[in-house]
Scaffold this active site. Structure first.
Site, PDB file in Angstrom:
ATOM      1  N   ASP A 123     -13.358  -9.807  -8.867  1.00 10.27           N
ATOM      2  CA  ASP A 123     -12.397 -10.282  -8.694  1.00 10.27           C
ATOM      3  C   ASP A 123     -12.539 -11.139  -7.676  1.00 10.27           C
ATOM      4  O   ASP A 123     -11.645 -10.479  -6.477  1.00 10.27           O
ATOM      5  CB  ASP A 123     -11.363  -9.759  -9.025  1.00 10.27           C
ATOM      6  CG  ASP A 123     -10.172  -9.810  -8.464  1.00 10.27           C
ATOM      7  OD1 ASP A 123      -9.847 -11.339  -8.181  1.00 10.27           O
ATOM      8  OD2 ASP A 123      -8.578  -9.182  -8.859  1.00 10.27           O
ATOM      9  N   HIS A 151       0.352  -7.301 -12.330  1.00 12.44           N
ATOM     10  CA  HIS A 151      -1.152  -7.450 -12.052  1.00 12.44           C
ATOM     11  C   HIS A 151      -0.814  -6.377 -13.609  1.00 12.44           C
ATOM     12  O   HIS A 151      -0.601  -5.120 -13.469  1.00 12.44           O
ATOM     13  CB  HIS A 151      -2.233  -6.915 -11.999  1.00 12.44           C
ATOM     14  CG  HIS A 151      -3.008  -7.708 -10.596  1.00 12.44           C
ATOM     15  ND1 HIS A 151      -3.691  -7.292 -10.212  1.00 12.44           N
ATOM     16  CD2 HIS A 151      -2.002  -8.331 -10.297  1.00 12.44           C
ATOM     17  CE1 HIS A 151      -3.731  -8.237  -9.236  1.00 12.44           C
ATOM     18  NE2 HIS A 151      -2.893  -9.158  -9.333  1.00 12.44           N
ATOM     19  N   ARG A 174       0.758  -1.168   0.141  1.00 15.73           N
ATOM     20  CA  ARG A 174      -0.453   0.302   0.029  1.00 15.73           C
ATOM     21  C   ARG A 174       0.406   1.141   0.375  1.00 15.73           C
ATOM     22  O   ARG A 174       0.186   2.577   0.447  1.00 15.73           O
ATOM     23  CB  ARG A 174      -1.299   0.463   1.366  1.00 15.73           C
ATOM     24  CG  ARG A 174      -2.132  -0.921   0.924  1.00 15.73           C
ATOM     25  CD  ARG A 174      -3.258  -1.168   2.209  1.00 15.73           C
ATOM     26  NE  ARG A 174      -2.847  -2.754   2.408  1.00 15.73           N
ATOM     27  CZ  ARG A 174      -3.543  -3.682   1.662  1.00 15.73           C
ATOM     28  NH1 ARG A 174      -4.223  -2.555  -0.157  1.00 15.73           N
ATOM     29  NH2 ARG A 174      -3.897  -4.637   1.646  1.00 15.73           N
ATOM     30  N   ASP A 228      -4.610 -17.354 -13.002  1.00 17.60           N
ATOM     31  CA  ASP A 228      -5.111 -16.947 -12.144  1.00 17.60           C
ATOM     32  C   ASP A 228      -6.094 -17.715 -12.008  1.00 17.60           C
ATOM     33  O   ASP A 228      -7.271 -17.439 -13.534  1.00 17.60           O
ATOM     34  CB  ASP A 228      -5.661 -15.276 -11.229  1.00 17.60           C
ATOM     35  CG  ASP A 228      -6.058 -15.359 -10.424  1.00 17.60           C
ATOM     36  OD1 ASP A 228      -7.688 -16.902  -9.761  1.00 17.60           O
ATOM     37  OD2 ASP A 228      -5.622 -14.980  -9.489  1.00 17.60           O
ATOM     38  N   GLU A 258      -0.321 -11.079 -15.591  1.00 23.97           N
ATOM     39  CA  GLU A 258      -1.332 -12.050 -14.022  1.00 23.97           C
ATOM     40  C   GLU A 258      -2.771 -12.092 -15.607  1.00 23.97           C
ATOM     41  O   GLU A 258      -2.761 -10.383 -15.839  1.00 23.97           O
ATOM     42  CB  GLU A 258      -1.640 -11.675 -13.478  1.00 23.97           C
ATOM     43  CG  GLU A 258      -2.824 -12.188 -12.810  1.00 23.97           C
ATOM     44  CD  GLU A 258      -2.744 -12.528 -10.864  1.00 23.97           C
ATOM     45  OE1 GLU A 258      -2.133 -11.717 -10.263  1.00 23.97           O
ATOM     46  OE2 GLU A 258      -3.585 -12.761 -10.283  1.00 23.97           O
ATOM     47  N   TYR A 262      -0.629  -3.976  -6.394  1.00 26.54           N
ATOM     48  CA  TYR A 262      -1.821  -3.679  -6.916  1.00 26.54           C
ATOM     49  C   TYR A 262      -2.181  -2.242  -7.953  1.00 26.54           C
ATOM     50  O   TYR A 262      -2.341  -2.136  -8.788  1.00 26.54           O
ATOM     51  CB  TYR A 262      -2.573  -3.538  -6.064  1.00 26.54           C
ATOM     52  CG  TYR A 262      -2.733  -4.966  -5.103  1.00 26.54           C
ATOM     53  CD1 TYR A 262      -3.797  -6.268  -6.514  1.00 26.54           C
ATOM     54  CD2 TYR A 262      -2.724  -5.244  -4.061  1.00 26.54           C
ATOM     55  CE1 TYR A 262      -2.639  -7.348  -5.674  1.00 26.54           C
ATOM     56  CE2 TYR A 262      -2.918  -6.455  -3.724  1.00 26.54           C
ATOM     57  CZ  TYR A 262      -2.752  -7.642  -3.995  1.00 26.54           C
ATOM     58  OH  TYR A 262      -3.087  -8.710  -3.434  1.00 26.54           O
ATOM     59  N   HIS A 308       4.836 -10.765  -5.278  1.00 23.53           N
ATOM     60  CA  HIS A 308       3.369 -10.166  -5.834  1.00 23.53           C
ATOM     61  C   HIS A 308       3.968  -9.233  -6.168  1.00 23.53           C
ATOM     62  O   HIS A 308       3.878  -8.479  -5.333  1.00 23.53           O
ATOM     63  CB  HIS A 308       2.433 -10.397  -5.194  1.00 23.53           C
ATOM     64  CG  HIS A 308       0.812 -10.521  -6.194  1.00 23.53           C
ATOM     65  ND1 HIS A 308       0.828  -9.347  -6.946  1.00 23.53           N
ATOM     66  CD2 HIS A 308       0.064 -11.460  -6.686  1.00 23.53           C
ATOM     67  CE1 HIS A 308      -0.689  -9.565  -7.040  1.00 23.53           C
ATOM     68  NE2 HIS A 308      -1.155 -10.502  -7.385  1.00 23.53           N
ATOM     69  N   HIS A 342      -9.605 -15.591 -11.513  1.00 25.64           N
ATOM     70  CA  HIS A 342      -9.618 -14.544 -12.674  1.00 25.64           C
ATOM     71  C   HIS A 342     -10.452 -15.080 -14.094  1.00 25.64           C
ATOM     72  O   HIS A 342     -10.938 -14.454 -14.740  1.00 25.64           O
ATOM     73  CB  HIS A 342      -8.676 -14.081 -13.003  1.00 25.64           C
ATOM     74  CG  HIS A 342      -8.051 -13.486 -11.293  1.00 25.64           C
ATOM     75  ND1 HIS A 342      -6.910 -12.076 -11.621  1.00 25.64           N
ATOM     76  CD2 HIS A 342      -8.496 -12.669 -10.163  1.00 25.64           C
ATOM     77  CE1 HIS A 342      -6.762 -11.692 -10.905  1.00 25.64           C
ATOM     78  NE2 HIS A 342      -7.825 -11.746  -9.835  1.00 25.64           N
ATOM     79  N   HIS A 362      -1.833 -19.108 -10.013  1.00 26.37           N
ATOM     80  CA  HIS A 362      -3.204 -18.363  -8.276  1.00 26.37           C
ATOM     81  C   HIS A 362      -3.789 -19.573  -8.357  1.00 26.37           C
ATOM     82  O   HIS A 362      -4.697 -19.511  -9.235  1.00 26.37           O
ATOM     83  CB  HIS A 362      -3.693 -17.261  -8.695  1.00 26.37           C
ATOM     84  CG  HIS A 362      -2.034 -16.439  -8.736  1.00 26.37           C
ATOM     85  ND1 HIS A 362      -2.319 -14.876  -8.232  1.00 26.37           N
ATOM     86  CD2 HIS A 362      -0.834 -16.433  -8.296  1.00 26.37           C
ATOM     87  CE1 HIS A 362      -0.576 -14.451  -8.648  1.00 26.37           C
ATOM     88  NE2 HIS A 362      -0.103 -15.196  -8.013  1.00 26.37           N
ATOM     89  N   GLU A 418      -4.310 -17.608  -2.952  1.00 24.61           N
ATOM     90  CA  GLU A 418      -4.903 -16.763  -2.544  1.00 24.61           C
ATOM     91  C   GLU A 418      -5.890 -16.693  -2.216  1.00 24.61           C
ATOM     92  O   GLU A 418      -6.595 -15.770  -2.142  1.00 24.61           O
ATOM     93  CB  GLU A 418      -4.538 -15.694  -3.981  1.00 24.61           C
ATOM     94  CG  GLU A 418      -2.773 -15.754  -4.737  1.00 24.61           C
ATOM     95  CD  GLU A 418      -2.747 -14.526  -5.931  1.00 24.61           C
ATOM     96  OE1 GLU A 418      -4.536 -14.155  -6.408  1.00 24.61           O
ATOM     97  OE2 GLU A 418      -2.741 -13.494  -5.704  1.00 24.61           O
ATOM     98  N   HIS A 423     -11.930 -13.766  -5.339  1.00 20.99           N
ATOM     99  CA  HIS A 423     -11.571 -15.350  -4.341  1.00 20.99           C
ATOM    100  C   HIS A 423     -12.454 -15.859  -3.145  1.00 20.99           C
ATOM    101  O   HIS A 423     -12.432 -15.431  -2.809  1.00 20.99           O
ATOM    102  CB  HIS A 423      -9.461 -15.288  -3.694  1.00 20.99           C
ATOM    103  CG  HIS A 423      -9.064 -14.889  -4.677  1.00 20.99           C
ATOM    104  ND1 HIS A 423      -7.701 -14.286  -4.984  1.00 20.99           N
ATOM    105  CD2 HIS A 423      -9.140 -13.802  -6.140  1.00 20.99           C
ATOM    106  CE1 HIS A 423      -7.336 -13.183  -5.761  1.00 20.99           C
ATOM    107  NE2 HIS A 423      -8.447 -13.482  -7.121  1.00 20.99           N
TER     108      HIS A 423
HETATM  109 ZN    ZN Z   1      -7.525 -11.269  -7.878  1.00 23.25          ZN
HETATM  110 ZN    ZN Z   2      -3.718 -13.446  -8.742  1.00 27.90          ZN
END
Ligand code: ZN
Ligand code: ZN
Length: 353
Positions: free
Chosen positions: A239, A120, A47, A189, A155, A83, A80, A192, A226, A272, A241
């Protein structure tokens, strides 16, 4: 003492996203204690734009743990990216800010000896999509030149339209523009993929997805997965999970993945799923390794132990699935202003002139 013992019998590299609390080297210890044969981590706070660099001691600790717990840092560890990194952003200033954080991540990988990095691919936002894909590729080429060995994995995404990587064609378009193709790959993923509208829930449709993947992108670019179930139904573009077996993919999907697609055996397959702590991941890894040993030709419906597990997990996720289905159906009913219909009406107008 670790609670979960890392399997030496599994043909797959099942693992999960690990916490780095207390230092990046702790992710390796956590992975070992969770029974991971591969793992993911954030290289810095997901973040914050800027985080302090690793100390030489921390780097050495990381490398020592990797050796001690027998991970191959070139193939088993998949950091990873943050974001908010968006190299496809049409706003140049923001794209450059993203690039700074991105290149810093790649250099962190190389300082730790890590060979893979998951990103991403971002969004073209209000820009022209093909133009922004080219911009993304330009930044990737620049980053590859500025680093030595880390392979960047794009991804696939759950969305539509502006979100880069929501379809296989986007991934192909970007890879096609990369100069050194040995340094680029894809991470698929499962949540996704399904949410983006690719039905992968049966043997036939999952095989078809990989056939399409091979034709459009190329299977040689598949470097990681993923592994997530999906709270939202097929094509919902959400999205969300879910724990394995509790979503729309169901335990049958994960059994199929763990028994019938041998080419997935070499790559990191990283969970994830939403878990309260690493123990949840440890249990899911053991679940996958259990599924791996249920023969594919055995009629699953006659396997009492499997069906009991299947039902329990589906029951656990029933409320969430129903909620998401209601939302999805409400969205379907709303009259949509689709790009397609706009083009149709414009063409009609033109024809009248
Ligand atoms: Zn995701
Ligand atoms: Zn993922």
């Amino acid at each position: 003492m670790s609670k979960f013992v890392k399997s030496t019998a599994s043909k797959y590299k099942f693992g999960a996203h690990m916490s780095t609390a207390g230092g990046v080297s702790n992710s390796v210890v956590n992975a070992h204690n969770t029974g991971c044969n591969s793992f993911a981590l954030f290289l810095k706070s997901p973040r914050k734009w800027v985080s302090p660099q690793y100390t030489p001691e921390e780097i050495e600790k990381f490398k020592n743990f990797v050796k001690e717990y027998k991970y191959d840092p070139m193939t088993d560890i998949l950091p990873h990216g943050q974001y908010f990194i968006n190299l496809a952003n049409p706003d140049e200033e923001k794209a450059l800010k993203s690039y700074d954080s991105f290149i810093d991540d790649l250099k962190r990988c190389e300082s730790l000896g890590i060979g893979l990095y998951n990103l991403h691919p971002g969004s073209s936002l209000k820009g022209d999509h093909p133009t922004q894909l080219k911009q993304l590729a330009t930044y990737l080429n620049k980053a590859i030149k500025e680093t030595e060995f880390v392979t960047i994995l794009l991804e696939n995404m759950a969305g539509t339209g502006n979100l880069v990587g929501s379809n296989l064609e986007d991934l192909h378009a970007v890879i096609d523009l990369i100069d050194d193709k040995s340094r680029i790959g894809v991470c698929v993923d499962t949540c996704h993929t399904f949410a983006a509208g690719y039905d992968i829930s049966t043997r036939e449709t999952f095989q078809k997805f990989w056939d399409d993947f091979d034709k459009i992108v190329g299977l040689k670019y598949l470097k990681a997965m993923h592994l997530n179930d999906s709270k939202a139904p097929l094509g919902a573009n959400r999205d969300l999970h879910e724990k394995l077996g509790e979503g729309y993919l169901t335990l049958k999907f994960f059994h199929m993945l763990a028994t019938q697609f041998d080419f997935l055996q070499k790559i990191p397959i990283v969970l994830e799923t939403p878990q309260d702590n690493d123990d949840g991941y440890g249990e899911e890894i053991k679940l996958l390794e259990w599924l791996e040993n249920i023969p594919e030709d055995k009629k699953l419906v006659n396997d009492k132990e499997f069906m009991e597990k299947y039902d329990t997990l589906q029951k656990n996720g029933a409320k969430s699935r129903k909620e998401q289905m209601t939302k999805f159906e409400a969205k379907q009913k709303k009259p949509k202003r689709q790009a397609g219909t706009d083009i149709m009406s414009q063409m009609k107008k033109k024809a009248k002139k």
